[in-house]
Design a protein around this motif. Structure first.
Motif, mmCIF file in Angstrom:
data_model
loop_
_atom_site.group_PDB
_atom_site.id
_atom_site.type_symbol
_atom_site.label_atom_id
_atom_site.label_comp_id
_atom_site.label_asym_id
_atom_site.label_seq_id
_atom_site.Cartn_x
_atom_site.Cartn_y
_atom_site.Cartn_z
ATOM 1 N N HIS A 1 -5.370 -7.795 5.203
ATOM 2 C CA HIS A 1 -4.664 -9.166 5.579
ATOM 3 C C HIS A 1 -4.885 -9.790 6.747
ATOM 4 C CE1 HIS A 1 -1.602 -6.291 3.277
ATOM 5 N NE2 HIS A 1 -0.931 -7.492 3.306
ATOM 6 N N PHE A 2 -5.512 -8.795 7.774
ATOM 7 C CA PHE A 2 -6.006 -9.354 9.003
ATOM 8 C C PHE A 2 -7.382 -9.053 8.926
ATOM 9 C CE2 PHE A 2 -6.513 -9.314 13.923
ATOM 10 C CZ PHE A 2 -6.281 -10.713 13.997
ATOM 11 N N GLU A 3 -8.126 -10.391 8.797
ATOM 12 C CA GLU A 3 -9.655 -10.473 8.617
ATOM 13 C C GLU A 3 -10.485 -10.576 9.801
ATOM 14 O OE1 GLU A 3 -10.763 -12.524 4.788
ATOM 15 O OE2 GLU A 3 -8.917 -13.419 4.778
ATOM 16 N N ASP A 4 -9.826 -11.054 10.883
ATOM 17 C CA ASP A 4 -10.679 -11.330 12.029
ATOM 18 C C ASP A 4 -11.248 -10.169 12.684
ATOM 19 O OD1 ASP A 4 -10.367 -14.162 11.653
ATOM 20 O OD2 ASP A 4 -8.353 -14.102 12.720
ATOM 21 N N LEU A 5 -10.380 -9.077 12.687
ATOM 22 C CA LEU A 5 -11.053 -7.761 13.249
ATOM 23 C C LEU A 5 -11.037 -6.593 12.057
ATOM 24 C CD1 LEU A 5 -9.125 -7.709 17.067
ATOM 25 C CD2 LEU A 5 -11.657 -7.832 16.217
ATOM 26 N N VAL A 6 -11.670 -6.567 11.424
ATOM 27 C CA VAL A 6 -11.922 -5.762 10.193
ATOM 28 C C VAL A 6 -13.576 -5.383 10.220
ATOM 29 C CG1 VAL A 6 -11.783 -5.101 8.079
ATOM 30 C CG2 VAL A 6 -9.866 -6.230 8.864
ATOM 31 N N PHE A 7 -14.081 -4.326 10.322
ATOM 32 C CA PHE A 7 -15.268 -3.555 10.326
ATOM 33 C C PHE A 7 -15.731 -2.757 9.043
ATOM 34 C CE2 PHE A 7 -14.037 -4.546 14.620
ATOM 35 C CZ PHE A 7 -15.370 -5.379 15.246
ATOM 36 N N LEU A 8 -16.815 -2.902 8.596
ATOM 37 C CA LEU A 8 -17.249 -2.090 7.405
ATOM 38 C C LEU A 8 -18.203 -1.025 8.085
ATOM 39 C CD1 LEU A 8 -17.688 -4.484 4.360
ATOM 40 C CD2 LEU A 8 -15.857 -2.723 4.583
ATOM 41 N N LEU B 1 -2.045 -17.676 7.758
ATOM 42 C CA LEU B 1 -1.176 -17.436 8.612
ATOM 43 C C LEU B 1 -1.678 -17.120 9.865
ATOM 44 C CD1 LEU B 1 1.530 -15.789 6.340
ATOM 45 C CD2 LEU B 1 1.684 -17.967 7.342
ATOM 46 N N PHE B 2 -2.631 -16.287 9.758
ATOM 47 C CA PHE B 2 -3.549 -15.506 10.966
ATOM 48 C C PHE B 2 -4.758 -16.459 11.563
ATOM 49 C CE2 PHE B 2 -1.937 -11.847 9.025
ATOM 50 C CZ PHE B 2 -1.271 -11.373 10.219
ATOM 51 N N SER B 3 -4.647 -17.669 11.167
ATOM 52 C CA SER B 3 -5.860 -18.430 11.664
ATOM 53 C C SER B 3 -5.325 -19.684 12.039
ATOM 54 C CB SER B 3 -7.204 -18.863 10.590
ATOM 55 O OG SER B 3 -6.447 -19.347 9.553
ATOM 56 N N MET B 4 -5.720 -20.774 12.832
ATOM 57 C CA MET B 4 -5.393 -22.101 13.373
ATOM 58 C C MET B 4 -5.580 -23.097 12.145
ATOM 59 S SD MET B 4 -6.666 -22.489 16.959
ATOM 60 C CE MET B 4 -8.494 -22.563 16.581
ATOM 61 N N ASN C 1 5.908 -11.222 2.465
ATOM 62 C CA ASN C 1 5.519 -12.802 2.171
ATOM 63 C C ASN C 1 4.194 -13.120 2.690
ATOM 64 O OD1 ASN C 1 8.168 -12.958 1.261
ATOM 65 N ND2 ASN C 1 8.925 -13.698 3.251
ATOM 66 N N LYS C 2 3.151 -12.121 2.660
ATOM 67 C CA LYS C 2 1.689 -12.231 3.058
ATOM 68 C C LYS C 2 0.955 -11.947 2.092
ATOM 69 C CE LYS C 2 2.923 -12.183 8.025
ATOM 70 N NZ LYS C 2 4.350 -11.832 7.599
ATOM 71 N N GLY D 1 5.700 -17.369 -5.519
ATOM 72 C CA GLY D 1 7.024 -17.546 -4.933
ATOM 73 C C GLY D 1 6.841 -18.192 -3.687
ATOM 74 N N ASN D 2 7.672 -17.117 -2.552
ATOM 75 C CA ASN D 2 7.391 -17.624 -1.298
ATOM 76 C C ASN D 2 6.217 -17.050 -0.315
ATOM 77 O OD1 ASN D 2 9.947 -18.930 -1.448
ATOM 78 N ND2 ASN D 2 11.264 -16.902 -1.231
#
Length: 613
Positions: free
Chosen positions: A242-249, A315-318, A178-179, A307-308
């Motif tokens: 999915h979790f973009e805050d701690l991703v490095f290229l 979901l991962f941010s304020m 669901n993400k 859908g849902n």
């Protein structure tokens, strides 16, 4: 030994084990109460007014942590906690400092990967500074985004209670239901001096997406042989995050023959600016290379939730921070000297809110918002110039439709470019009437007004091509369409002017009798303004059009003229020789007993030579 007993009695930082008691306290307390040391310590931890709640022992300090207390863990112990107690470790680091350091078994001063500890909220990850490896380069990239001040705020999901995924996030989980992830498009266009120490190498680019295990992936471009000065890749890669805050290229320039890394650069995904950018490369010691860079194009796209499912970025941010983030939206068609205007909007701005903001700041528009609306237009891009352009797709944007979600739903990789247009109701009605008239005109003019023509010998890569042209197209029109559709070869690039080409018509007439041999094809050159359809309709046999350069045709004509002149001269010589043979009498038979003297023979020979002259 006593040291082994102490190790067994050490408690976890989460309070699962009782831990050892301070010397003298545990025995006296156990004898006085008649209870075991475990029950006594549980009673003291649960009772805040207990006199034994003072942080005199190490167990009490860890059991009742203070904001200035810090725990140091070995690399192996920290990894074990990450695997077994992932969510509890994140909960512990919300209000407590935690430090990890490399294991003692790393006798070569290598470093552990710090990303797994950062994902679990560990604030301090100690590394061996003397080793220039990937973990140290990743650590430098972590603190490079804010100028290297030394402090980086952790992602909200690790500490903020207002985040929807707070205390539910598990970095090692490989299945997030669901993400909906965000889709990133990364194009490696070209490079500039990517191997400073080797000018004749064959470089290729390796791209590593470093993040949680679900988001990590690896890509590699094709090698460019013996060109490190300005290699051209122009390769596109798509990956989900999915979790973009701690991703490095990580961009690594690899020599294809030796697999050695000659340059590299690690950039946080949040710090990578969208669009076309030059990324400066670093050497293996993480020192900047002044003249080495990569030219890339990056774009973020977010799939529309179905859908849902919900976007993972929400979901991962304020919610407050998401609403406070500003975006730039370009609006076309606003009255004024400029063709477009850029507005700053937030993540929750709707089309109606932007329309009110636009009317309030734009002069020359009426105050009634009902007379105006925003329209989405998608213009399709034709890869080949000869293709017929499709009409743009237009639709009215709903008043409650989010603009940021609309911008993220555009996919230029599918062959179109989108924009938002400011329209009035009257303009929309006029455009509808014009479109209806154009549609009726198109319906009247059927496909019978066009025909297909095949052109041969276009280029070495494309020996023939078929184009669709109107019936009134001339030879120059067909040549122009053929050059536009042809692949770019050296012959086409060296002579791109259509006036330098001609169409050669080659028709093979059918023989009158089936038993007779096939007739030779007849060729002729079409004039520039001659109608190709009429010339093709006159064929009574197999025919084709051949694309030729005027220089080639002129050279062939010159060769043909030379051949004709040579044959004519040869015919003249053969005729003169025949005449000479018919004029001269047959040779006299001289008998050996003939009384003819030598003087007479010489005289006879002189007369023959005179005749020949």
């Amino acid at each position: 030994s006593s040291r082994g007993k102490e190790r067994k009695s050490r408690k976890s930082i989460f309070g699962n084990n009782p831990g050892r008691l301070s010397p003298g306290e545990s025995a006296a307390l156990a004898k006085a109460s008649g209870k075991g040391p475990f029950d006594v310590m549980r009673q003291t931890w649960e009772d805040p007014c207990s006199p034994y709640n003072s942080p005199a022992s190490l167990s009490a300090i860890i059991r009742t942590p203070k904001c200035y207390h810090i725990s140091s863990l070995n690399e192996n112990a920290a990894k074990r906690l990450c695997r077994r107690y992932s969510q509890k470790l994140i909960q512990h680091t919300t209000c407590q400092l935690l430090r990890t350091y490399p294991a003692a078994t790393r006798i070569d001063s290598s470093n552990p990967h710090p990303l797994i500890f950062w994902l679990h909220g560990v604030q301090l990850v100690a590394l061996n500074y003397q080793t220039d490896d990937l973990p140290l380069q990743l650590n430098a990239a972590m603190f490079e985004a804010n100028g290297g001040c030394g402090y980086v705020l952790k992602p909200p999901v690790l500490w903020d209670k207002n985040c929807s995924m707070y205390q539910q996030f598990c970095p090692l989980e490989r299945d997030l239901d669901n993400k909906e992830p965000a889709i990133y498009s990364l194009t490696i266009v070209s490079g500039q001096n990517v191997c400073p120490s080797n000018s004749t190498g064959s470089p290729c680019i390796e791209i590593d997406v470093l993040g949680m295990p679900l988001d990590s992936c690896h890509f590699r471009t094709k090698p460019i042989h013996r060109n490190t000065l300005n290699p051209m890749w122009n390769e596109q890669f798509l990956f989900r995050v999915h979790f973009e805050d701690l991703v490095f290229l990580r961009f690594a320039v690899v020599e294809n023959n030796s697999s050695a890394v000659t340059a590299q650069r690690i950039i946080p995904l949040k710090a990578l600016k969208r669009g076309y950018r030059h990324v400066q490369l670093h050497n293996l010691h993480n020192e900047a290379l002044e003249i080495s860079s990569l030219f890339i194009n990056s774009r973020r796209m977010e799939e529309s939730p179905s859908g849902n499912t919900l976007p993972a970025s929400v979901l991962f941010s304020m919610g407050e921070r998401k609403a406070a983030a500003t975006y730039k939206v370009t609006i076309h068609g606003i009255p004024g000297p400029e063709p477009f205007t850029v507005f700053n909007v937030s993540g929750g701005t709707t089309a109606a809110q932007l329309l009110h903001q636009l009317l309030a700041t734009t002069k020359g528009t009426e105050s009634c918002a009902a007379d105006y609306f925003l329209m989405e237009e998608k213009s399709f891009i034709s890869k080949e110039k000869s293709e017929c352009r499709k009409p743009p797709f237009q639709r009215v944007i709903g008043p409650e439709e989010g603009l940021v979600q609309l911008l993220n739903s555009w996919f230029p990789e599918e062959g179109y470019v989108g924009r938002i247009i400011f329209k009035t109701r009257e303009e929309n009605l006029n455009e509808r009437n014009l479109f209806q008239e154009a549609k009726e005109d198109a319906a009247i003019s059927s496909e019978d007004d066009s025909f297909f023509v095949q052109v041969h010998d276009v280029s070495p890569e494309q020996p023939r091509t078929v184009i669709k042209a109107p019936r009134f197209s001339t030879a120059q029109d067909v040549i122009q369409q053929t050059l536009c559709k042809a692949k770019y070869s050296y012959s086409i690039l060296s002579n791109p002017n259509p006036s330098d080409y001609v169409l050669l018509e080659e028709v093979t007439k059918e023989p009158a009798n089936k038993k007779s041999s096939t007739s030779k094809p007849s060729q002729r050159i079409l004039s520039d303004q001659e109608c190709v359809f009429q010339a093709q309709s006159k064929w009574k046999g197999a025919g084709k059009f051949i694309l030729k350069l005027k220089e080639q045709v002129q050279a062939a004509r010159d060769d043909k003229r030379k051949g004709i002149s040579f044959t004519s001269e040869l015919k003249k010589l053969t005729k003169s020789s025949k005449q000479y043979r018919g004029f001269i009498s047959p040779p006299l038979q001289v008998l050996p007993d003939s009384p003819q003297s030598k003087d007479e023979r010489s005289a006879c020979s002189l007369t023959f030579s005179d005749i020949m002259e």
